[in-house]
Design an enzyme around this catalytic site. Structure first.
Site, PDB file in Angstrom:
ATOM      1  N   ALA A 261      39.950  30.061  33.218  1.00 22.26           N
ATOM      2  CA  ALA A 261      39.977  28.330  34.478  1.00 22.26           C
ATOM      3  C   ALA A 261      40.421  29.138  34.853  1.00 22.26           C
ATOM      4  CB  ALA A 261      40.337  27.190  33.241  1.00 22.26           C
ATOM      5  N   ALA A 262      41.286  29.869  35.075  1.00 20.59           N
ATOM      6  CA  ALA A 262      42.093  29.951  36.472  1.00 20.59           C
ATOM      7  C   ALA A 262      41.033  29.770  37.792  1.00 20.59           C
ATOM      8  CB  ALA A 262      43.197  30.489  36.280  1.00 20.59           C
ATOM      9  N   LYS A 266      36.684  24.779  38.552  1.00 20.79           N
ATOM     10  CA  LYS A 266      35.708  24.140  37.839  1.00 20.79           C
ATOM     11  C   LYS A 266      36.521  22.821  36.341  1.00 20.79           C
ATOM     12  CE  LYS A 266      32.909  27.478  39.271  1.00 20.79           C
ATOM     13  NZ  LYS A 266      33.984  28.989  39.153  1.00 20.79           N
ATOM     14  N   ASP A 311      42.564  35.440  25.179  1.00 21.01           N
ATOM     15  CA  ASP A 311      41.980  36.629  25.833  1.00 21.01           C
ATOM     16  C   ASP A 311      41.159  35.872  24.882  1.00 21.01           C
ATOM     17  OD1 ASP A 311      40.270  38.054  26.298  1.00 21.01           O
ATOM     18  OD2 ASP A 311      41.520  40.158  25.343  1.00 21.01           O
ATOM     19  N   CYS A 382      30.276  34.619  39.353  1.00 22.39           N
ATOM     20  CA  CYS A 382      30.545  35.044  41.175  1.00 22.39           C
ATOM     21  C   CYS A 382      29.155  35.399  41.295  1.00 22.39           C
ATOM     22  CB  CYS A 382      31.061  34.286  42.106  1.00 22.39           C
ATOM     23  SG  CYS A 382      32.443  35.171  41.719  1.00 22.39           S
TER      24      CYS A 382
HETATM   25  C1  LIG Z   1      35.753  33.649  38.359  1.00 19.60           C
HETATM   26  S1  LIG Z   1      37.456  33.303  37.553  1.00 19.60           S
HETATM   27  C2  LIG Z   1      37.261  31.707  36.556  1.00 19.60           C
HETATM   28  C3  LIG Z   1      37.266  30.444  38.057  1.00 19.60           C
HETATM   29  C4  LIG Z   1      37.806  29.402  37.760  1.00 19.60           C
HETATM   30  N1  LIG Z   1      36.843  29.240  36.541  1.00 19.60           N
HETATM   31  C5  LIG Z   1      37.773  28.913  38.112  1.00 19.60           C
HETATM   32  O1  LIG Z   1      36.464  27.402  38.616  1.00 19.60           O
HETATM   33  O2  LIG Z   1      38.726  27.932  38.767  1.00 19.60           O
HETATM   34  C6  LIG Z   1      37.288  34.213  36.319  1.00 19.60           C
HETATM   35  C7  LIG Z   1      38.615  33.774  35.311  1.00 19.60           C
HETATM   36  O3  LIG Z   1      38.909  34.704  33.663  1.00 19.60           O
HETATM   37  C8  LIG Z   1      40.025  35.203  33.799  1.00 19.60           C
HETATM   38  N2  LIG Z   1      40.137  35.879  32.783  1.00 19.60           N
HETATM   39  C9  LIG Z   1      39.653  37.596  33.063  1.00 19.60           C
HETATM   40  N3  LIG Z   1      39.359  37.753  31.645  1.00 19.60           N
HETATM   41  C10 LIG Z   1      39.941  37.118  31.076  1.00 19.60           C
HETATM   42  C11 LIG Z   1      39.838  37.125  29.104  1.00 19.60           C
HETATM   43  N4  LIG Z   1      39.130  37.729  28.874  1.00 19.60           N
HETATM   44  N5  LIG Z   1      40.389  35.883  28.842  1.00 19.60           N
HETATM   45  C12 LIG Z   1      40.158  34.967  29.195  1.00 19.60           C
HETATM   46  N6  LIG Z   1      40.259  35.515  31.098  1.00 19.60           N
HETATM   47  C13 LIG Z   1      40.019  36.175  31.373  1.00 19.60           C
HETATM   48  C14 LIG Z   1      41.053  35.500  35.210  1.00 19.60           C
HETATM   49  O4  LIG Z   1      42.675  35.384  35.193  1.00 19.60           O
HETATM   50  C15 LIG Z   1      40.105  35.212  36.172  1.00 19.60           C
HETATM   51  O5  LIG Z   1      41.189  33.255  36.233  1.00 19.60           O
END
Ligand SMILES: C[S@@+](CC[C@H](N)C(=O)[O-])C[C@H]1O[C@@H](n2cnc3c(N)ncnc32)[C@H](O)[C@@H]1O
Length: 433
Positions: A261-262, A266, A311, A382
């Site tokens: 989500a970070a 979204k 995770d 993306c």
């Molecule tokens: C494409 S970004 C998400 C953007 C977000 N959905 C938004 O619209 O603001 C992908 C995110 O997945 C997180 N991420 C990476 N590996 C992950 C995992 N194994 N479990 C959960 N989150 C993960 C990253 O820290 C990153 O913030």
């Protein structure tokens, strides 16, 4: 108030920023955001132009330096090579006075490594004497030539070429300026009213062709300083990214899980679509990004959320069959956002793409278990190319017979390419029967 003693010039800050991004694997947008306060506002655009200009043309600039240097590039001090890259970039691409660009580069060389001033001076002056000839890329192999000319990792060139006949347009688009779009917080203001407010402030606004909650700002400037932003009337987000939550389109009072989500673009949009009813669980693996998600919910004045931290490749038993809607906005190679993060085209490799696809597959297969019968998943990235997108979906559908595609505008999925107004995005919607 900026302390005048801390003001350093744009070029000097560009040298150290480039070092961080090129050699320490940092993201350009993050390093720029952190550093830009150290220079005078008047220099902000020039600083950004130097950093992005060098990153966008890195292989090409190095190709030119190689022709002129008696020392192998790898042996040149990291700050000095960046001074040279900036210098060549200015001489080749900017309309500054050439003697001024060279003098500034030599001054910087003195500051970083006094002995190298003559070396820097000689290379830049020699380039200046014969820009046209030295700018040519005479490499026979087409992929290798494009790799240098457009400064893209050759593996990425071959990868894109495999799937898209217009691959050259896609590669060329990597150096274009991305459009600037915002997402209207329709819980606080209508799109029309926000548009009017921004137009009164002197912004030129147009509609997005792909997402309904977006507006495109032609002359965006310091948007985060506006009261309209601070008061949560809009979010800065690409129109392709805005489309993702519109495709998931959760109903009011539903239970939604956003697994990656970070920073929350979204997630906040999903809750906005639900009129701040029901509950959204916004998860991210990265603890230090959670605050950003919270900040975004708060600024947009949204309440029905819980921020969680795990995770997503690991299975959470408690979540089994609990959610009506799940978003898997997976971590990906980001080829679709190279216009915003040029270092991606230099650093991403096929090995990384393959490694990411395993994570994506894992996250999606966990998401399946958390979904209620009749529930909906959107999988998005993306990026472009099949490995992280269509291949993931095909494998997932083969493994889970009760999952079916929900068509979006008569298509099984959307693959937006980045050689357009928007970022490159993949979006696929599925239902559990
Ligand atoms: C494409 S970004 C998400 C953007 C977000 N959905 C938004 O619209 O603001 C992908 C995110 O997945 C997180 N991420 C990476 N590996 C992950 C995992 N194994 N479990 C959960 N989150 C993960 C990253 O820290 C990153 O913030």
């Amino acid at each position: 108030m900026l302390d005048r003693r801390n003001i350093i010039k744009a070029r000097e800050l560009a040298v150290t920023t480039l070092k961080e991004v090129i050699y320490n694997d940092s993201f350009s947008n993050e390093v720029i955001a952190l550093n830009i306060k150290r220079i005078d506002k008047i220099d902000h655009n020039f600083y950004r132009q130097l950093v992005y200009g060098v990153l966008e043309n890195l292989y090409y600039l190095d190709h030119i330096i190689e022709k002129l240097s008696s020392i192998k590039l790898k042996k040149i001090d990291k700050n000095i090579i960046n001074i040279l890259r900036i210098g060549i970039y200015e001489l080749k691409f900017l309309n500054n006075e050439n003697y001024a660009s060279i003098n500034e580069a030599v001054k910087l060389a003195k500051k970083f490594n006094f002995k190298s001033k003559n070396f820097v001076n000689a290379i830049l002056r020699n380039f200046d004497r014969d820009v046209e000839q030295l700018s040519k890329v005479n490499i026979e192999n087409v992929d290798e030539r494009y790799s240098i000319q457009y400064s893209v990792n050759i593996e990425i060139i071959k990868y894109i070429k495999k799937y898209y006949p217009n691959y050259l347009e896609i590669i060329e688009s990597f150096n274009k300026v991305p459009s600037f779009s915002i997402r209207v917080n329709t819980m606080l203001i209508s799109k029309m009213d926000l548009r009017r407010k921004l137009e009164l402030l002197g912004f030129t606004i147009r509609e997005s062709k792909i997402s309904k909650d977006s507006l495109i700002v032609e002359n965006a400037f310091n948007m985060t300083e506006l009261d309209e932003f601070k008061n949560g009337l809009f979010t800065i987000q690409d129109q392709a990214s805005i489309l993702v939550s519109e495709v998931l389109n959760p109903s009011e009072n539903s239970k939604v899980l956003d697994l990656c989500a970070a920073p929350g673009s979204k997630s906040t949009h999903l809750l906005q679509i639900m009129n701040d009813t029901g509950m959204i669980y916004s998860n991210d693996i990265s603890k230090n990004k959670l605050n950003k998600i919270k900040e975004n919910f708060e600024r947009l004045k949204l309440k029905n959320y819980k921020i969680i931290n795990f995770d997503a490749t690991e299975y959470i038993e408690d979540f089994e069959g609990k959610f009506d809607y799940i978003l898997v906005d997976a971590p990906c190679s980001g080829i679709g956002v190279i216009k915003r993060k040029p270092e991606i085209k230099l650093k991403k490799s096929l090995d990384e793409i393959n490694a990411l696809s395993k994570i994506q597959r894992n996250i999606l297969s966990n998401a399946y278990k958390y979904l209620k019968k009749g529930g909906i998943i959107v999988y998005s990235t993306c990026t472009i190319g099949n490995i992280e997108n269509v291949d993931i979906i095909n494998k997932f559908l083969n493994e889970n017979n009760d999952m079916k595609i929900v068509k979006i505008n008569d298509k099984d999925y959307i693959q937006l390419l980045p050689d357009t107004d928007n970022d490159g995005f993949f979006i696929c919607k599925m239902v559990k029967n």
